[in-house]
Scaffold this active site. Structure first.
Site, PDB file in Angstrom:
ATOM      1  N   THR A 121      47.172  39.317  32.005  1.00  0.00           N
ATOM      2  CA  THR A 121      46.923  38.113  31.204  1.00  0.00           C
ATOM      3  C   THR A 121      46.878  38.517  29.732  1.00  0.00           C
ATOM      4  O   THR A 121      46.010  39.291  29.323  1.00  0.00           O
ATOM      5  CB  THR A 121      45.585  37.475  31.626  1.00  0.00           C
ATOM      6  OG1 THR A 121      45.653  37.196  33.030  1.00  0.00           O
ATOM      7  CG2 THR A 121      45.303  36.204  30.856  1.00  0.00           C
ATOM      8  N   PHE A 155      48.321  34.265  39.209  1.00  0.00           N
ATOM      9  CA  PHE A 155      47.287  33.250  39.463  1.00  0.00           C
ATOM     10  C   PHE A 155      46.458  33.561  40.706  1.00  0.00           C
ATOM     11  O   PHE A 155      45.733  32.693  41.187  1.00  0.00           O
ATOM     12  CB  PHE A 155      47.934  31.871  39.604  1.00  0.00           C
ATOM     13  CG  PHE A 155      48.636  31.421  38.348  1.00  0.00           C
ATOM     14  CD1 PHE A 155      47.926  30.884  37.287  1.00  0.00           C
ATOM     15  CD2 PHE A 155      50.012  31.573  38.217  1.00  0.00           C
ATOM     16  CE1 PHE A 155      48.568  30.502  36.118  1.00  0.00           C
ATOM     17  CE2 PHE A 155      50.665  31.183  37.053  1.00  0.00           C
ATOM     18  CZ  PHE A 155      49.940  30.651  35.997  1.00  0.00           C
ATOM     19  N   GLU A 158      40.690  36.529  43.448  1.00  0.00           N
ATOM     20  CA  GLU A 158      40.052  37.624  44.184  1.00  0.00           C
ATOM     21  C   GLU A 158      39.405  37.038  45.431  1.00  0.00           C
ATOM     22  O   GLU A 158      38.849  35.950  45.400  1.00  0.00           O
ATOM     23  CB  GLU A 158      39.010  38.316  43.305  1.00  0.00           C
ATOM     24  CG  GLU A 158      39.656  39.191  42.265  1.00  0.00           C
ATOM     25  CD  GLU A 158      38.649  39.898  41.364  1.00  0.00           C
ATOM     26  OE1 GLU A 158      37.520  40.138  41.794  1.00  0.00           O
ATOM     27  OE2 GLU A 158      39.026  40.202  40.220  1.00  0.00           O
ATOM     28  N   ILE A 256      34.270  21.463  41.341  1.00  0.00           N
ATOM     29  CA  ILE A 256      33.231  20.660  40.693  1.00  0.00           C
ATOM     30  C   ILE A 256      31.885  20.889  41.382  1.00  0.00           C
ATOM     31  O   ILE A 256      31.044  20.002  41.420  1.00  0.00           O
ATOM     32  CB  ILE A 256      33.601  19.153  40.639  1.00  0.00           C
ATOM     33  CG1 ILE A 256      33.921  18.600  42.038  1.00  0.00           C
ATOM     34  CG2 ILE A 256      34.739  18.904  39.672  1.00  0.00           C
ATOM     35  CD1 ILE A 256      34.038  17.081  42.081  1.00  0.00           C
ATOM     36  N   GLY A 263      31.612  33.772  36.731  1.00  0.00           N
ATOM     37  CA  GLY A 263      31.621  35.161  36.255  1.00  0.00           C
ATOM     38  C   GLY A 263      32.972  35.762  36.564  1.00  0.00           C
ATOM     39  O   GLY A 263      33.985  35.072  36.607  1.00  0.00           O
ATOM     40  N   CYS A 266      37.890  37.410  34.874  1.00  0.00           N
ATOM     41  CA  CYS A 266      38.911  36.552  34.258  1.00  0.00           C
ATOM     42  C   CYS A 266      38.356  35.392  33.440  1.00  0.00           C
ATOM     43  O   CYS A 266      38.586  35.327  32.236  1.00  0.00           O
ATOM     44  CB  CYS A 266      39.861  36.030  35.329  1.00  0.00           C
ATOM     45  SG  CYS A 266      40.830  37.350  36.056  1.00  0.00           S
TER      46      CYS A 266
HETATM   47  P1  NAD Z   1      41.761  46.225  37.120  1.00  0.00           P
HETATM   48  O1  NAD Z   1      40.776  46.669  36.109  1.00  0.00           O
HETATM   49  O2  NAD Z   1      41.310  45.973  38.517  1.00  0.00           O
HETATM   50  O3  NAD Z   1      42.978  47.262  37.172  1.00  0.00           O
HETATM   51  C1  NAD Z   1      43.681  47.689  36.056  1.00  0.00           C
HETATM   52  C2  NAD Z   1      44.303  49.036  36.386  1.00  0.00           C
HETATM   53  O4  NAD Z   1      45.166  49.441  35.330  1.00  0.00           O
HETATM   54  C3  NAD Z   1      43.280  50.165  36.559  1.00  0.00           C
HETATM   55  O5  NAD Z   1      43.459  50.793  37.815  1.00  0.00           O
HETATM   56  C4  NAD Z   1      43.600  51.134  35.398  1.00  0.00           C
HETATM   57  O6  NAD Z   1      43.361  52.485  35.737  1.00  0.00           O
HETATM   58  C5  NAD Z   1      45.072  50.850  35.203  1.00  0.00           C
HETATM   59  N1  NAD Z   1      45.588  51.250  33.887  1.00  0.00           N
HETATM   60  C6  NAD Z   1      45.047  51.072  32.654  1.00  0.00           C
HETATM   61  N2  NAD Z   1      45.852  51.583  31.724  1.00  0.00           N
HETATM   62  C7  NAD Z   1      46.944  52.098  32.333  1.00  0.00           C
HETATM   63  C8  NAD Z   1      48.123  52.744  31.899  1.00  0.00           C
HETATM   64  N3  NAD Z   1      48.353  52.952  30.604  1.00  0.00           N
HETATM   65  N4  NAD Z   1      48.998  53.134  32.831  1.00  0.00           N
HETATM   66  C9  NAD Z   1      48.779  52.930  34.141  1.00  0.00           C
HETATM   67  N5  NAD Z   1      47.683  52.309  34.627  1.00  0.00           N
HETATM   68  C10 NAD Z   1      46.776  51.895  33.726  1.00  0.00           C
HETATM   69  O7  NAD Z   1      42.417  44.907  36.507  1.00  0.00           O
HETATM   70  P2  NAD Z   1      42.906  43.593  37.287  1.00  0.00           P
HETATM   71  O8  NAD Z   1      41.725  42.782  37.692  1.00  0.00           O
HETATM   72  O9  NAD Z   1      43.954  43.957  38.272  1.00  0.00           O
HETATM   73  O10 NAD Z   1      43.598  42.818  36.074  1.00  0.00           O
HETATM   74  C11 NAD Z   1      44.787  43.264  35.472  1.00  0.00           C
HETATM   75  C12 NAD Z   1      45.309  42.155  34.579  1.00  0.00           C
HETATM   76  O11 NAD Z   1      45.602  40.995  35.376  1.00  0.00           O
HETATM   77  C13 NAD Z   1      44.319  41.684  33.522  1.00  0.00           C
HETATM   78  O12 NAD Z   1      45.042  41.285  32.390  1.00  0.00           O
HETATM   79  C14 NAD Z   1      43.673  40.478  34.164  1.00  0.00           C
HETATM   80  O13 NAD Z   1      43.166  39.557  33.219  1.00  0.00           O
HETATM   81  C15 NAD Z   1      44.837  39.886  34.921  1.00  0.00           C
HETATM   82  N6  NAD Z   1      44.485  39.070  36.096  1.00  0.00           N
HETATM   83  C16 NAD Z   1      43.454  39.454  36.920  1.00  0.00           C
HETATM   84  C17 NAD Z   1      43.159  38.686  38.036  1.00  0.00           C
HETATM   85  C18 NAD Z   1      42.002  39.048  38.929  1.00  0.00           C
HETATM   86  O14 NAD Z   1      41.597  38.210  39.737  1.00  0.00           O
HETATM   87  N7  NAD Z   1      41.464  40.251  38.864  1.00  0.00           N
HETATM   88  C19 NAD Z   1      43.908  37.550  38.325  1.00  0.00           C
HETATM   89  C20 NAD Z   1      44.971  37.217  37.495  1.00  0.00           C
HETATM   90  C21 NAD Z   1      45.242  37.984  36.375  1.00  0.00           C
END
Ligand code: NAD
Length: 438
Positions: A121, A155, A158, A256, A263, A266
């Site tokens: 994101t 989208f 978790e 709603i 929390g 995101c």
């Molecule tokens: P996360 O923290 O679970 O995982 C991120 C991973 O990226 C980690 O394992 C980290 O070690 C790795 N990383 C960081 N820098 C790196 C690099 N330079 N090279 C290789 N790996 C690297 O994050 P997440 O929850 O999967 O979220 C990732 C993105 O997706 C964020 O932007 C988040 O906002 C977005 N997002 C998350 C969700 C969610 O429900 N968690 C849903 C939609 C979008």
């Protein structure tokens, strides 16, 4: 198709595993050596229902690989998904430095046409920065290789991430070339058998769609929490109000439910990042500032009820906290309301004993011995003065109340998610507090 997914967190690992599940060849890359070593042994870094089976199956079939070496993986890739974290900076804006680090490595090592897709994101303009970074790295090595950038916000939720990825409500893709559009359409076709749409648009609109979606959902929650708090003051029952408004199709019944605030990794960060984008463009997103402020206060609403019940003195009281994860079906405790509640209880001199069905490992790490972590829900009620229901895991819905009543010193329950019937709880002998209900 040869795919590289960078980042093996919630988004990256689910993306990689689900793409391998439909037959593509995927390398998941992460900088975290331990994570990659564990994944090779079948140990997943996250709890996500159904994910372990898909990872195991595709790893064994040789379609899913794990590596720490992006420079090697990139050489054979047709599509690279960037799914690394975009944590909030000090001012609330999204920090895209990890995204750009990946872009730089891609530019330094790619040797043929690649579509570089941002799945993290990220604020509007990030794909343009990814393009700039790759172009610069190519120039520095005098390489003349064509590539495309695209934006494909994720989208998934978790706790239901695998299902959401395999059967998405919609897929949003921002592109600026017909060839990237065609390639990504082919890649996502297997996930569209349910007839749901794939929406192609320009890149800035795709980047903005993700923030607008999360901001809208957070708004629904904060709006309903505001109404619930007013219900408390005027003697209305928010459960009835919720049903009353939710049956209006223009409003809808989802998202709603009042409670003790949203929390996770995101909503809080994305709402704040969007507010920041507004500020950077001299535009104040007033609704979202209120959404954020209401949510911060809402995390303390149970604490206020607790202080009122105990006349502001909770020293020597023991609280049983049910649920630590920010929502059910995940172990994720990032920005979890439980952390705010526990911090306030401890600061006021109370004792806390807690239980969560899956986030005990995280809790041990984050709470670092400051509270007692119990093996099950019943144990957590032993000698407790009150129960605080923070996360609405199914197992808290119908526990063995007789044993629990026997276990407790006093019979008070603060229901932070309105999962119990107040009348029934009173009949059992509890003093009951909900959110916006009596
Ligand atoms: P996360 O923290 O679970 O995982 C991120 C991973 O990226 C980690 O394992 C980290 O070690 C790795 N990383 C960081 N820098 C790196 C690099 N330079 N090279 C290789 N790996 C690297 O994050 P997440 O929850 O999967 O979220 C990732 C993105 O997706 C964020 O932007 C988040 O906002 C977005 N997002 C998350 C969700 C969610 O429900 N968690 C849903 C939609 C979008």
């Amino acid at each position: 198709m040869k795919i590289v997914v960078v980042g093996t967190g919630y988004v990256g690992l689910v993306t990689g595993a689900c793409l391998a599940e439909v037959g593509t060849d995927v390398i998941c890359v992460d900088v975290d050596v331990q994570k990659i070593e564990n994944l090779k042994k079948g140990i997943l870094p996250i709890y996500e229902p159904g994910l372990d089976e898909i990872v195991e199956r595709n790893f064994k079939k040789g379609r899913l690989h794990f590596s720490t070496k992006l420079d090697e993986a990139i050489v054979r890739a047709q599509v690279v998904f960037i799914a690394v974290g975009t944590p909030p900076g000090e001012d609330g804006s999204a920090n895209i430095k990890y995204v750009l680090q990946v872009a730089e490595t891609v530019g330094k090592h790619m040797n043929g046409h690649i579509v570089v897709v941002t799945k993290s994101t990220v604020p509007v303009g990030t794909a343009a920065k990814v393009k700039e970074t790759i172009t610069k790295a190519l120039k520095e090595r005098n390489a003349n290789i064509e590539f495309d950038v695209a934006s494909n916000p994720e989208f998934l939720k978790e706790g239901a991430a695998v299902d959401d990825f395999l059967k998405p409500d919609r897929i949003v893709i921002g592109v600026e070339s017909e060839s990237a559009k065609n390639l990504l359409h082919t890649l996502y076709d297997p996930f569209l058998l349910n007839g749901h749409p794939i929406l192609f648009m320009d890149i800035p609109s795709a980047e903005m769609t993700k923030y607008a979606a999360n901001a809208m959902l957070a708004t629904k929650i904060s709006f309903m929490n505001d109404i619930a708090n007013l219900c408390d003051l005027v003697g209305a029952n928010v459960n009835e109000v919720r049903k009353g408004i939710g049956s209006d199709q223009r409003i809808g019944s989802r998202f709603i439910y009042p409670g003790i605030g949203y929390g996770g990794s995101c909503f809080p960060k994305d709402v704040r990042a969007l507010i920041k984008t507004g500020e950077q463009n001299n535009y104040q997103l007033r609704i979202l500032s209120a959404v954020d402020a209401v949510n911060d206060d809402q995390k303390k609403i149970v604490i206020q009820k607790i202080f009122k019940h105990y006349n502001n003195d909770i020293r020597k009281k023991t609280f049983c906290v049910w649920g630590l994860a920010f929502k059910p079906k995940t172990a994720d405790m990032r920005e979890a309301p439980s952390l705010t509640v526990i911090k306030e209880l401890l600061q006021a001199g109370a004792k806390v004993q807690a239980y969560d069905p899956v986030s005990m490992h995280e809790a041990k790490h984050i709470l670092n011995g400051s509270i007692s972590l119990c093996e099950d829900a019943i144990m957590a009620t032993e000698n407790a003065d009150a129960i605080i229901l923070v996360t609405e895991w199914p197992e808290f819905r119908l526990p063995d109340w007789e044993t629990i009543l026997d276990n407790m010193k006093e019979h008070v329950i603060f229901d932070g998610r309105n999962i119990y019937n107040p009348e029934e709880m009173k009949e059992k002998g509890f003093i009951y507090y909900g959110i916006g209900i009596r």
